[in-house]
Design a protein around this motif. Structure first.
Motif, PDB file in Angstrom:
ATOM      1  N   THR A 223       3.514 -17.795  17.319  1.00  0.00           N
ATOM      2  CA  THR A 223       2.844 -18.121  18.574  1.00  0.00           C
ATOM      3  C   THR A 223       3.510 -17.378  19.726  1.00  0.00           C
ATOM      4  O   THR A 223       4.674 -16.974  19.647  1.00  0.00           O
ATOM      5  CB  THR A 223       2.912 -19.623  18.905  1.00  0.00           C
ATOM      6  OG1 THR A 223       4.294 -19.999  19.029  1.00  0.00           O
ATOM      7  CG2 THR A 223       2.262 -20.470  17.829  1.00  0.00           C
ATOM      8  N   ALA A 224       2.754 -17.202  20.800  1.00  0.00           N
ATOM      9  CA  ALA A 224       3.304 -16.633  22.026  1.00  0.00           C
ATOM     10  C   ALA A 224       2.482 -17.138  23.207  1.00  0.00           C
ATOM     11  O   ALA A 224       1.275 -17.321  23.081  1.00  0.00           O
ATOM     12  CB  ALA A 224       3.267 -15.104  21.971  1.00  0.00           C
ATOM     13  N   VAL A 225       3.161 -17.376  24.324  1.00  0.00           N
ATOM     14  CA  VAL A 225       2.472 -17.693  25.581  1.00  0.00           C
ATOM     15  C   VAL A 225       2.738 -16.524  26.526  1.00  0.00           C
ATOM     16  O   VAL A 225       3.905 -16.205  26.814  1.00  0.00           O
ATOM     17  CB  VAL A 225       2.998 -19.002  26.196  1.00  0.00           C
ATOM     18  CG1 VAL A 225       2.367 -19.238  27.561  1.00  0.00           C
ATOM     19  CG2 VAL A 225       2.697 -20.174  25.270  1.00  0.00           C
ATOM     20  N   ILE A 226       1.687 -15.857  26.973  1.00  0.00           N
ATOM     21  CA  ILE A 226       1.821 -14.576  27.670  1.00  0.00           C
ATOM     22  C   ILE A 226       1.115 -14.647  29.023  1.00  0.00           C
ATOM     23  O   ILE A 226      -0.011 -15.151  29.103  1.00  0.00           O
ATOM     24  CB  ILE A 226       1.170 -13.442  26.824  1.00  0.00           C
ATOM     25  CG1 ILE A 226       1.742 -13.442  25.407  1.00  0.00           C
ATOM     26  CG2 ILE A 226       1.340 -12.086  27.494  1.00  0.00           C
ATOM     27  CD1 ILE A 226       3.201 -13.095  25.323  1.00  0.00           C
ATOM     28  N   PRO A 227       1.749 -14.140  30.081  1.00  0.00           N
ATOM     29  CA  PRO A 227       1.079 -14.152  31.393  1.00  0.00           C
ATOM     30  C   PRO A 227      -0.054 -13.112  31.444  1.00  0.00           C
ATOM     31  O   PRO A 227      -0.195 -12.273  30.551  1.00  0.00           O
ATOM     32  CB  PRO A 227       2.203 -13.778  32.364  1.00  0.00           C
ATOM     33  CG  PRO A 227       3.203 -13.036  31.546  1.00  0.00           C
ATOM     34  CD  PRO A 227       3.100 -13.566  30.145  1.00  0.00           C
ATOM     35  N   ASP A 228      -0.827 -13.172  32.516  1.00  0.00           N
ATOM     36  CA  ASP A 228      -1.982 -12.266  32.679  1.00  0.00           C
ATOM     37  C   ASP A 228      -1.553 -10.872  33.097  1.00  0.00           C
ATOM     38  O   ASP A 228      -1.921 -10.403  34.187  1.00  0.00           O
ATOM     39  CB  ASP A 228      -2.936 -12.854  33.740  1.00  0.00           C
ATOM     40  CG  ASP A 228      -3.734 -14.031  33.211  1.00  0.00           C
ATOM     41  OD1 ASP A 228      -4.192 -13.977  32.053  1.00  0.00           O
ATOM     42  OD2 ASP A 228      -3.902 -15.010  33.965  1.00  0.00           O
ATOM     43  N   ARG A 229      -0.806 -10.189  32.236  1.00  0.00           N
ATOM     44  CA  ARG A 229      -0.434  -8.804  32.528  1.00  0.00           C
ATOM     45  C   ARG A 229      -0.775  -7.968  31.303  1.00  0.00           C
ATOM     46  O   ARG A 229      -0.301  -8.252  30.197  1.00  0.00           O
ATOM     47  CB  ARG A 229       1.059  -8.695  32.823  1.00  0.00           C
ATOM     48  CG  ARG A 229       1.499  -9.311  34.169  1.00  0.00           C
ATOM     49  CD  ARG A 229       2.804  -8.661  34.679  1.00  0.00           C
ATOM     50  NE  ARG A 229       3.719  -8.420  33.579  1.00  0.00           N
ATOM     51  CZ  ARG A 229       4.575  -9.326  33.097  1.00  0.00           C
ATOM     52  NH1 ARG A 229       4.655 -10.520  33.624  1.00  0.00           N
ATOM     53  NH2 ARG A 229       5.355  -9.023  32.079  1.00  0.00           N
ATOM     54  N   PRO A 230      -1.612  -6.931  31.486  1.00  0.00           N
ATOM     55  CA  PRO A 230      -2.078  -6.153  30.327  1.00  0.00           C
ATOM     56  C   PRO A 230      -0.930  -5.689  29.434  1.00  0.00           C
ATOM     57  O   PRO A 230      -1.016  -5.779  28.202  1.00  0.00           O
ATOM     58  CB  PRO A 230      -2.802  -4.963  30.973  1.00  0.00           C
ATOM     59  CG  PRO A 230      -3.245  -5.465  32.307  1.00  0.00           C
ATOM     60  CD  PRO A 230      -2.191  -6.442  32.746  1.00  0.00           C
ATOM     61  N   GLN A 231       0.148  -5.198  30.052  1.00  0.00           N
ATOM     62  CA  GLN A 231       1.236  -4.667  29.239  1.00  0.00           C
ATOM     63  C   GLN A 231       1.872  -5.770  28.392  1.00  0.00           C
ATOM     64  O   GLN A 231       2.206  -5.564  27.217  1.00  0.00           O
ATOM     65  CB  GLN A 231       2.280  -3.990  30.139  1.00  0.00           C
ATOM     66  CG  GLN A 231       3.353  -3.229  29.371  1.00  0.00           C
ATOM     67  CD  GLN A 231       2.761  -2.225  28.381  1.00  0.00           C
ATOM     68  OE1 GLN A 231       1.692  -1.650  28.594  1.00  0.00           O
ATOM     69  NE2 GLN A 231       3.441  -2.055  27.249  1.00  0.00           N
ATOM     70  N   ALA A 232       2.016  -6.972  28.985  1.00  0.00           N
ATOM     71  CA  ALA A 232       2.618  -8.092  28.253  1.00  0.00           C
ATOM     72  C   ALA A 232       1.714  -8.519  27.101  1.00  0.00           C
ATOM     73  O   ALA A 232       2.184  -8.830  25.996  1.00  0.00           O
ATOM     74  CB  ALA A 232       2.854  -9.267  29.200  1.00  0.00           C
ATOM     75  N   GLN A 238       1.160  -6.208  19.702  1.00  0.00           N
ATOM     76  CA  GLN A 238       1.827  -5.217  18.835  1.00  0.00           C
ATOM     77  C   GLN A 238       3.046  -5.778  18.112  1.00  0.00           C
ATOM     78  O   GLN A 238       3.413  -5.310  17.044  1.00  0.00           O
ATOM     79  CB  GLN A 238       2.223  -3.994  19.656  1.00  0.00           C
ATOM     80  CG  GLN A 238       1.017  -3.091  19.917  1.00  0.00           C
ATOM     81  CD  GLN A 238       1.302  -1.966  20.857  1.00  0.00           C
ATOM     82  OE1 GLN A 238       2.113  -2.126  21.770  1.00  0.00           O
ATOM     83  NE2 GLN A 238       0.628  -0.845  20.660  1.00  0.00           N
ATOM     84  N   ARG A 239       3.641  -6.815  18.720  1.00  0.00           N
ATOM     85  CA  ARG A 239       4.847  -7.410  18.123  1.00  0.00           C
ATOM     86  C   ARG A 239       4.478  -7.973  16.745  1.00  0.00           C
ATOM     87  O   ARG A 239       3.579  -8.787  16.615  1.00  0.00           O
ATOM     88  CB  ARG A 239       5.362  -8.542  19.015  1.00  0.00           C
ATOM     89  CG  ARG A 239       6.821  -8.883  18.836  1.00  0.00           C
ATOM     90  CD  ARG A 239       7.250  -9.899  19.897  1.00  0.00           C
ATOM     91  NE  ARG A 239       6.933  -9.445  21.252  1.00  0.00           N
ATOM     92  CZ  ARG A 239       6.361 -10.198  22.194  1.00  0.00           C
ATOM     93  NH1 ARG A 239       6.047 -11.459  21.956  1.00  0.00           N
ATOM     94  NH2 ARG A 239       6.103  -9.692  23.388  1.00  0.00           N
TER      95      ARG A 239
END
Lengths: 412, 412
Positions: A223-232, A238-239
């Protein structure tokens, strides 16, 4: 990429773009709940010899033809065999051999008289009953015959089927691999469960629910929680890409300025299959292939997220595991209350099943809280595209949310 | 120790001698399928602020009272908020703020007009429709209110309930511990699955089946195959005693000369509760407590082993995990064919459910192979003690073997 398609087309497109996974060898004790990836033939007869079904005495049936409790017949006890003991013993008329359950039937004997009908008298037994030929004997090969097909590729490995496979001589079987999932929640407002909650933020409850569904189906996930940034977002995808067979993202499905998932996967060269489906809840769902891997773009609203997952993503996961892609059984129930949808749309309505004198009732949820409605439902009413309402009292097929409920034990 | 008791008494005695286990903390992502061991109150409101349900524009409803597509009303665009963005924005009459789904509603605004009803025109938006007060706004606390009870101790942690608990601010919950089992197959004739099979031997298929049932219920277990030697059996029991919460042995239940389990546990000082039950299959089953731990002595014959496990042992395991002790749901079905038992006994008959125009049929198994009958059944017909037969055509409640079958999707 198709857009705004009907639900049936979306499900068909989804299933036609996923395939059952590779195979792996598993020991029988570690294969429960998987599907078999090979046809299996029995390697051995089971039982491997004719054995006794009872604790008793192996006899010639003819010797006991007139035996009664009033006029017992006495036989000479000439030996004893217990299960697994393969000493070659042979009996003649007038003789008996003590046998335990599972013991080899001595040569010559053709019946076992249960010990409850016998009295041990020194070197003899007194038999108080008859024993017809074959009595209490389990013939060699009764359960399994060497060479016969015992399970077909695609079978679900239920506990008793695994027992049958063990008895037939297999210790390891080829099973369908389980896909590995990545569950990625996106949004500047999304917080990890249990962390402090600043105003305006919310917890990643979709991620928790999807993770639990995956766990219940034996599917490992990260799982991952990711902010609204395309690169993130791109990095989160990809991880561990090489260890991921299916992607499930949550939030950012609408395609508006902050809803970035579609932009990111488009930049990454995915093959978009569809975006937006005429289903409610769940409309903004998207699906495509990234490096050949199924990629589900689920909406962030909890009811939409759940329904898109249950109706489109979970069937795909089932197919990847070698199961039939239908996740939920259906049951006939009487609708307690009018429900309405919109013609041209497939609507899924939270409901609870209740027992009534007239059979099982499906009661549509009227809760304001979306999350409580989701947690309390145990069935789904489906309003098909060609109807805009279903009146109270109609008999309908509801989806029963296994493993959440025992369908036929609806609460009363 | 009671002996030769009825099935209902055996089940009652079993359940009255087991208790639900201790508790442990689990993260939400690792708590699926467990039962909750505490009452939970919400720690936060969800949503934590009033937010937009749509991508659109936050407005004063009064401003748009006369808006139509023919006569749009223009508002000044004074800002933009996306989900999670907590900048304090305030609007006045004649103004609008761009909001994405999940974004904070700016102070003053009392409706969101969906973007599909607006045209962006430079610094202004043209609104083609009205928006009544509250339109597209999800008020703070709609889903969860801080302080309210969201889940009661004993609840099954289903995926959507876990989602609700996450949204309410919990990251870790107290759950009932799962018991650790030891599955010990005994008998000189019993071989490990997959090993070469000398004549007269058989594979530990019971152990494989029980292991699979335990796995499906998330119960960890160790296994052992032990010959008929008291010292070896004793050592197998004592091995890892401190890490074992429940013992399940297979074979050696009859109490005859080679059936050693009862002798061994008696020597070890167990408290025998019952031995032999008026159930078929399964009659020789025994149950007691060893060092306070539930100890099931299951018969070695496969059908007896399975039925004693499913009807007596598995309910006890469910209770230990905090569930209701009934394992299988029941469904109404019409009996296709006469079945007979024995008055005073509870008989369990393998069956398959089939769809028919007259509803679900329960078809009793007639297979000679015990193992195939076990593997192919998906329901159990129960003939109660007070009946010795049930005629064809009678409506009966059958046990549906979840998780082996979708009860309402019987094969046609």
């Amino acid at each position: 990429m198709k857009t705004f398609i009907g639900f049936a087309e979306a499900l068909d497109l989804t299933l036609s773009h996923v395939a059952s996974g590779g195979t792996e060898k598993r020991s029988l004790l570690d294969a429960g709940g998987r599907t078999l990836a090979e046809d299996l033939n029995a390697k051995v007869d089971s039982p491997s010899v004719s054995t006794s079904r009872k604790d008793g005495y192996a006899v010639f049936p003819e010797d006991l033809k007139t035996a009664t409790s009033a006029r017992p017949i006495r036989l000479a006890l000439v030996g004893s065999l217990s299960a697994g003991d393969m000493r070659p013993i042979r009996i003649s008329r007038g003789e008996a051999v003590r046998v335990t359950t599972g013991a080899l039937i001595p040569e010559g004997a053709d019946a076992v008289i249960s010990e409850e009908f016998c009295r041990l008298e020194g070197e003899e037994i007194a038999c108080l009953n008859t024993a017809e030929p074959g009595r209490n004997i389990l013939p060699r090969g009764t359960d399994v015959r060497a060479g016969e097909t015992i399970a077909a590729s695609g079978s679900e490995l239920t506990p008793p089927l695994l027992g049958l496979i063990a008895a037939a001589g297999h210790g390891v079987v080829s099973v369908r691999k389980v896909p590995r999932a990545a569950v990625i929640a996106t949004g500047d407002e999304v917080m990890l469960p249990g962390s402090p909650l600043p105003p305006g933020k919310l917890y990643a409850s979709n991620m928790v629910e999807i993770g639990a569904w995956l766990s219940l189906h034996g599917i490992p996930f990260r799982t991952a929680v990711i902010p609204d940034r395309p690169q993130a977002i791109r990095e989160a995808i990809q991880r561990g890409l090489s260890e991921t067979d299916v992607f499930i993202t949550s939030g950012g499905a609408w395609g508006s300025e902050k809803d970035l998932i579609l932009k990111v996967v488009t930049d990454m060269g995915w093959t978009g299959i569809y975006h937006r489906v005429r289903m409610g809840p769940g409309k903004p769902v998207g699906f495509g292939l990234l490096d050949g891997r199924p990629f589900f773009v689920l909406p962030g609203g909890p009811p939409s997220n759940e329904m898109a997952f249950l109706q489109l993503c979970l069937p795909a996961l089932m197919k990847m595991m070698g199961f039939l892609p239908s996740v939920f059984p259906t049951a006939a129930a009487r609708l307690s209350d009018h429900v309405h949808g919109e013609r041209g749309w497939t609507e899924f309505v939270h409901a609870r099943l209740k027992k009534s004198p007239a059979g099982i009732l499906a009661v549509p949820s009227r809760l304001k809280s979306r999350l409580k409605s989701m947690a309390e439902k145990n069935a789904l009413i489906v309003i098909p595209e060609d109807r805009d309402e279903i009146p109270a009292g109609e008999m309908i097929d509801v989806q029963v949310l296994k493993p959440m409920v025992d369908p036929c034990r609806a609460t009363s």
